[in-house]
Scaffold this motif. Structure first.
Motif, PDB file in Angstrom:
ATOM      1  N   PHE A 145       0.835  -1.196   0.000  1.00 36.14           N
ATOM      2  CA  PHE A 145       0.000   0.000   0.000  1.00 36.14           C
ATOM      3  C   PHE A 145       0.873   1.251   0.000  1.00 36.14           C
ATOM      4  O   PHE A 145       1.884   1.326   0.702  1.00 36.14           O
ATOM      5  N   ARG A 146       0.456   2.233  -0.788  1.00 33.68           N
ATOM      6  CA  ARG A 146       1.207   3.486  -0.826  1.00 33.68           C
ATOM      7  C   ARG A 146       0.985   4.290   0.452  1.00 33.68           C
ATOM      8  O   ARG A 146       1.902   4.956   0.934  1.00 33.68           O
ATOM      9  N   MET A 147      -0.218   4.221   1.055  1.00 34.27           N
ATOM     10  CA  MET A 147      -0.504   4.904   2.312  1.00 34.27           C
ATOM     11  C   MET A 147      -0.288   3.924   3.461  1.00 34.27           C
ATOM     12  O   MET A 147      -0.864   2.828   3.480  1.00 34.27           O
ATOM     13  N   GLU A 148       0.532   4.311   4.431  1.00 29.91           N
ATOM     14  CA  GLU A 148       0.822   3.420   5.548  1.00 29.91           C
ATOM     15  C   GLU A 148      -0.422   3.148   6.380  1.00 29.91           C
ATOM     16  O   GLU A 148      -0.576   2.069   6.960  1.00 29.91           O
ATOM     17  N   ALA A 149      -1.346   4.119   6.439  1.00 27.76           N
ATOM     18  CA  ALA A 149      -2.584   3.907   7.199  1.00 27.76           C
ATOM     19  C   ALA A 149      -3.384   2.735   6.627  1.00 27.76           C
ATOM     20  O   ALA A 149      -3.997   1.963   7.363  1.00 27.76           O
ATOM     21  N   ASN A 150      -3.359   2.592   5.309  1.00 26.67           N
ATOM     22  CA  ASN A 150      -4.074   1.472   4.685  1.00 26.67           C
ATOM     23  C   ASN A 150      -3.421   0.138   5.019  1.00 26.67           C
ATOM     24  O   ASN A 150      -4.105  -0.877   5.182  1.00 26.67           O
ATOM     25  N   SER A 151      -2.094   0.140   5.139  1.00 23.72           N
ATOM     26  CA  SER A 151      -1.418  -1.106   5.518  1.00 23.72           C
ATOM     27  C   SER A 151      -1.746  -1.483   6.959  1.00 23.72           C
ATOM     28  O   SER A 151      -1.891  -2.665   7.286  1.00 23.72           O
ATOM     29  N   ASP A 152      -1.904  -0.472   7.843  1.00 20.14           N
ATOM     30  CA  ASP A 152      -2.297  -0.761   9.224  1.00 20.14           C
ATOM     31  C   ASP A 152      -3.696  -1.378   9.277  1.00 20.14           C
ATOM     32  O   ASP A 152      -3.960  -2.314  10.050  1.00 20.14           O
ATOM     33  N   LYS A 153      -4.620  -0.840   8.455  1.00 15.53           N
ATOM     34  CA  LYS A 153      -5.973  -1.394   8.408  1.00 15.53           C
ATOM     35  C   LYS A 153      -5.953  -2.846   7.935  1.00 15.53           C
ATOM     36  O   LYS A 153      -6.676  -3.697   8.453  1.00 15.53           O
TER      37      LYS A 153
END
Length: 313
Positions: free
Chosen positions: A246-254
Motif C-alpha cells: 500500500f502506498r498509504m501506511e494507514a491502509n497497511s495498518d488497516k
C-alpha cells in the motif's frame, strides 16, 4: 491437478518455466512507458511468451509440485505427463486451452501452438501495487513565440525625426522602471513582515503551551489494577506470504488489523524500493512450510497472495 497454479507461482520468481514434452513459458522485463497520444502511464512488467521448442525437463516444475503436494519426484513427473497428454488431446480436437492468469493456447493451421498472454496479472514483483493511469495533457502558454509572431506581422519602426518629437517616452520609461523597482521593494518588505509576524506568533504559542504543561497537575483517584501483558513472539524467517502493498501506511495498518481479526499473524515488513508498505500473512523459516501455507491461503482466502523471499534487517 491444476497445472496452471504451479506455473503461475513459479513465474513470479523465474524467467523460464518449462512444461516437459509441451513447451516453456518465458518472461522478460518491460520498462515503464507513457503513450504519446493517450498520455497513459504503464508500469514496468514481465511480458509473457510461449516457446514450443523448449520441452526438455529441467526439474523445476516437477520439484515444485513434489514439494507442495508431498509426493516423490517421479510421481510429480508422471502427473505432469498425464496433464500434458490431456491438454494435447484437447488442442488436437480444436479446443482452446485457458490457463488462468497465464493465457490461452490453441493450434493454428500448421499444427503449431499459438499463445495469447493474459493481461490481468503482472508477474514483476517489484511493480506490485502499481497500476495503469492516464494523466491530463499539460498545455503551456509560450508568450515569447507569440510576441515574435506579432513583430513579424507588424514591425515597429522608429525614425530619427519621430524620436525627437517623442522625447517624453524616455522619461516615461524611466518612471516605469522606478515604479517597478519600488513595487518589488515594497512587496519584499511586506512578505518579510508577514514571515516575522508568523514566527513571533508561533514562538508565543509554543511558550504558552509549555507554560500550561508545566502548571498542569495530574491526580488519579482510582488507579487501574496492574495488567498482565502477553508479548507476542517476534516472527523470524526469510519466507514471507505477501497479502498486499500500500502506498498509504494507514491502509497497511488497516489491512494488518483486518487479517489479525481473521486469525492470521499479520504484520508489516517495511516499505520496498518503490515506497509501498508491504503486509504479510506470516513469515516462515522453513521453505516447505511457507509453500504449504501459501497454497492454503490462495485456496481459502486470497488467490493473489504470493511468496516473497527476503532477509529482513
Amino acid at each position: 491437478m491444476q497445472l496452471e497454479t504451479y506455473i503461475s507461482d513459479l513465474l513470479y520468481r523465474y524467467d523460464c518455466v518449462t512444461v516437459p514434452e509441451f513447451g516453456a513459458f518465458l518472461t522478460h522485463r518491460v520498462s515503464a512507458k507513457i503513450h504519446d497520444t493517450t498520455h497513459a502511464f504503464y508500469p514496468p512488467k514481465k511480458a509473457l511468451s510461449f516457446n514450443e521448442q523448449l520441452q526438455n525437463n529441467d526439474g523445476l516444475l516437477a520439484n515444485y509440485i513434489a514439494d507442495v503436494e508431498k509426493v516423490p519426484y517421479e510421481v510429480a513427473v508422471e502427473k505432469v505427463a498425464k496433464q500434458v497428454k490431456s491438454i494435447k488431446s484437447y488442442l488436437v480436437e480444436g479446443e482452446t486451452i485457458a490457463f488462468k492468469n497465464i493465457g490461452e493456447l490453441l493450434l493454428n493451421k500448421e499444427g503449431k501452438i499459438n499463445f495469447e498472454p493474459s493481461l490481468h496479472i503482472n508477474y514483476l514483483t517489484d511493480a506490485f501495487g502499481l497500476s495503469q493511469f492516464t494523466s491530463q495533457n499539460i498545455t503551456r502558454e509560450v508568450y515569447k513565440e507569440e510576441v515574435k509572431a506579432i513583430e513579424e506581422v507588424i514591425p515597429l519602426v522608429v525614425t530619427p525625426e519621430k524620436r525627437k518629437s517623442r522625447s517624453y517616452l524616455k522619461y516615461a520609461a524611466i518612471a516605469l522602471v522606478a515604479l517597478t523597482i519600488g513595487g518589488f521593494a515594497a512587496s519584499n518588505y511586506y512578505v518579510n513582515q508577514i514571515e516575522t509576524h508568523n514566527q513571533l506568533a508561533q514562538e508565543e504559542a509554543n511558550q504558552q503551551l509549555e507554560h500550561k504543561v508545566q502548571e498542569a497537575t495530574f491526580v488519579i483517584d482510582n488507579p487501574l489494577p496492574a495488567a498482565t501483558l502477553s508479548v507476542e513472539q517476534k516472527q523470524t524467517g526469510n519466507y514471507h506470504i505477501v497479502a498486499g502493498a500500500f502506498r498509504m501506511e494507514a491502509n497497511s495498518d488497516k489491512k494488518v488489523n483486518q487479517l489479525r481479526t481473521q486469525g492470521y499473524k499479520a504484520r508489516k515488513i517495511g516499505a520496498n524500493k518503490y515506497g509501498l508498505h508491504e503486509v504479510v500473512y506470516a513469515s516462515y523459516s522453513d521453505r516447505l512450510e511457507a509453500l504449504q501455507a501459501l497454497r492454503q491461503i490462495k485456496h481459502e482466502h486470497n488467490r493473489d497472495a504470493w511468496l516473497l523471499v527476503k532477509a529482513l534487517d
